[in-house]
Design a protein around this motif. Structure first.
Motif, short mmCIF file in Angstrom:
data_model
loop_
_atom_site.label_atom_id
_atom_site.label_comp_id
_atom_site.label_asym_id
_atom_site.label_seq_id
_atom_site.Cartn_x
_atom_site.Cartn_y
_atom_site.Cartn_z
N ASP A 104 0.83 -1.09 -0.28
CA ASP A 104 0.13 0.36 -0.19
C ASP A 104 0.44 0.91 -0.23
N GLY A 105 1.85 1.87 1.17
CA GLY A 105 2.93 2.41 0.13
C GLY A 105 3.42 2.24 -0.77
N TRP A 106 3.88 1.59 -0.95
CA TRP A 106 4.43 1.77 -2.79
C TRP A 106 3.17 2.28 -3.81
N LEU A 107 1.83 1.96 -3.26
CA LEU A 107 1.15 2.60 -4.53
C LEU A 107 1.10 3.84 -4.46
N LEU A 108 0.86 4.10 -2.81
CA LEU A 108 0.60 5.76 -2.31
C LEU A 108 1.98 7.00 -3.16
N ALA A 109 2.98 6.03 -3.20
CA ALA A 109 4.20 6.82 -3.45
C ALA A 109 4.48 6.75 -5.00
N ALA A 138 6.44 14.25 7.10
CA ALA A 138 7.01 12.95 5.55
C ALA A 138 5.34 12.96 4.73
N THR A 139 4.60 12.63 4.86
CA THR A 139 4.26 11.70 4.06
C THR A 139 3.11 13.81 3.47
N ALA A 140 3.37 15.15 3.75
CA ALA A 140 3.71 16.20 3.27
C ALA A 140 4.43 16.21 2.35
N ALA A 141 5.83 15.75 2.43
CA ALA A 141 7.29 15.93 1.36
C ALA A 141 6.66 14.93 0.29
N GLY A 142 5.45 14.14 0.48
CA GLY A 142 5.15 12.77 -0.13
C GLY A 142 6.85 11.25 0.05
N TRP A 157 6.84 8.87 1.48
CA TRP A 157 5.97 7.69 2.73
C TRP A 157 6.54 6.63 2.61
N PRO A 158 8.17 6.44 2.09
CA PRO A 158 8.36 5.25 2.93
C PRO A 158 9.20 5.79 4.63
N TRP A 182 9.29 -4.71 12.18
CA TRP A 182 9.05 -3.79 11.53
C TRP A 182 10.23 -2.44 11.75
N LEU A 183 11.28 -2.99 12.13
CA LEU A 183 12.25 -1.66 11.85
C LEU A 183 12.93 -1.65 10.38
N LEU A 184 12.42 -3.02 9.76
CA LEU A 184 13.43 -2.61 8.72
C LEU A 184 13.27 -1.70 7.48
N PRO A 185 12.19 -1.01 7.85
CA PRO A 185 12.34 -0.35 6.73
C PRO A 185 13.05 1.31 7.01
N ALA A 186 12.85 0.80 8.60
CA ALA A 186 13.88 2.64 9.04
C ALA A 186 15.20 2.40 8.48
N PHE A 187 15.19 1.44 8.92
CA PHE A 187 17.17 0.90 8.37
C PHE A 187 17.06 1.43 6.56
N ALA A 188 16.47 0.68 6.00
CA ALA A 188 16.37 1.03 4.73
C ALA A 188 16.52 2.77 4.60
#
Length: 460
Positions: A152-157, A274-278, A280-281, A305-311
């Protein structure tokens, strides 16, 4: 140290690392023997084949039973059609597929330039990550839920928000903590996606109520509010704010509620930016961190759930920070305080993973996609040249895309190190996810808790 330049040298390095990772995972971490998957399987087997009730089932020899919302049991019902060994194999394959989707969504297309050698090294590093090890060894569903949310995050981004919301809704129907992503959609002003997610979650919950009305009534009125069904709050594996307070001898709800409200306020501000700047990751990463912190119980395997933060850290140009934090989460360091988490050392060391999660929530780079450093658009950035005085500017042909509107992708997940844990010689069968605790005081029925599942109690 330079990487080998020949394929033979690279292959030897990969084989050596794979052997080291295998030795590490076979000796240092506790192998969980698919314990949570056995809970799922035993529950649906008892329910489908023996008329048992979902929330009455207990794994033989333990006090542990099903703790998810009823829709999770409905979704897992096909397990009852197969032997346990087949279910274990399918669960392993599903988790591997979900992990592949997660890595693809976090790394984008950048993984291709590293070839087989980079992919092999990445697989070795991922195998060291303690939350991932426990997710596979327990047979947990964390990776499947994360894949749904990240899709879903990818679809939004990608500007396909009209299709977003289904994954988050399904994840929230299976477990309660992903429901925070619905709030993220509202913060971002994505009302359509939020409505879709909420509708899917409510629809799935309603379906479960039709299939298992008694179980649904029991869960939403009793089981959901009873944290003792899951495990002891002060158990060292509980790396949440509530876990810290419980280990300090403050299991009351007042201090925990205050801490949760403060964390939610910080999250709302940072996620909104973050979302205001687009970005989404970063918004997804911040929400995953917050869900781990505010949940009453966050076992170590929930920290995938910490994996996205490392990315996000790697994408923002902080690979060393990401690597150092990732390495700590590979060491099983919190288990040094398994027996006693008192004192200053217990407060600091026994809550190490919580401190990392909190630090990432406060300082994770976010909202950098517009202005400043457009990290996601670096590779496709185009520079417009001024027209020559002798040559007038040529208007673009109608329908031709503007070359300056390219978009990029996020960087890959961080590297990791490992270190041998200490104090891990206890019996693996003593504690599956929490600790010994009394039976639930309000069973769903007065029937006996034993089931037809007669396998020996699995070790932790």
């Amino acid at each position: 140290m330079k990487a080998p330049r020949t394929d033979r040298g690279r292959l030897l390095l990969v084989l050596a690392l794979a052997a080291a990772v295998t030795a590490f995972t076979a000796t240092v971490p506790l192998l969980r023997d698919w314990f949570d998957l056995r809970v799922y399987y035993g529950t649906v087997d008892s329910w489908v084949h023996h008329g048992g009730r979902i929330y009455d089932y207990r794994v033989p020899g333990t006090t542990y039973g099903f703790t998810y919302p009823p829709f999770a049991a409905v979704a897992m019902r096909p397990m009852a059609l197969f032997p346990l060994r087949v279910v274990i194999v399918v669960a392993l394959l599903l988790n591997l597929a979900a992990l592949a989707v997660i890595v693809r969504l976090l790394a984008g297309r950048s993984w291709r330039r590293h070839g087989w050698f980079g992919c092999a090294l990445g697989a070795c590093l991922l195998a060291l990550f303690e939350p991932l090890r426990d997710t596979f060894s327990f047979g947990q569903v964390n990776l499947l839920l994360m894949a749904l949310v990240l899709t879903d995050g990818w679809l939004l981004a990608a500007g396909r928000g009209r299709r977003a919301g289904v994954g988050i809704g399904l994840a929230a129907a299976v477990k309660l903590t992903p429901a925070l992503f619905v709030v993220l959609l509202l913060l971002a002003g994505r009302r359509r996606a939020a409505a879709v997610a909420a509708s899917v979650a409510v629809g799935a919950t309603a379906l479960a109520a039709l299939v298992a009305p008694d179980a649904s009534r029991f869960y939403w009125t009793r089981a959901m509010w009873d944290t003792t069904r899951v495990g002891r709050l002060d158990y060292v594996s509980n790396q949440s704010l509530q876990g810290i307070l419980a280990r300090l001898g403050e299991p009351g709800r007042v201090w925990w509620a205050a801490a949760v409200l403060l964390v939610l306020a910080v999250w709302a501000v940072r996620a909104r930016r973050a979302t205001a700047a687009g970005d989404w990751p970063a918004a997804i990463a911040l929400t995953g961190l917050t869900a781990c912190l505010i949940s009453p119980i966050t076992w170590v395997h929930h920290l995938v759930w910490l994996l996205p933060a490392f990315a996000v850290l790697v994408r923002a140009g902080h690979p060393r920070v990401a690597g150092a934090l990732y390495a700590v989460l590979c060491t099983s360091v919190v288990w040094l305080w398994f027996d006693d988490a008192s004192g200053v050392d217990g407060f600091l060391g026994g809550n190490t993973y919580t401190w990392i999660t909190l630090g990432l929530l406060l300082w994770l780079p976010a909202g950098q996609l517009r202005g400043g450093r457009p990290a996601l658009a670096r590779r496709t950035k185009a520079t417009a040249t001024a027209p020559s005085p002798a040559a007038p500017a040529i208007a673009p042909v109608r329908g031709q895309p503007d070359p300056s509107c390219g978009t990029g992708v996020a960087a890959a997940a961080a590297g990791a190190g490992s270190g041998p844990g200490r104090g891990l010689t206890r019996s693996a069968s003593s504690e599956p996810t929490g600790s010994t605790r009394p039976d639930a005081s309000n069973p769903q029925s007065s029937s006996a808790r034993a089931s037809s599942y007669t396998a020996k109690p699995p070790p932790d």
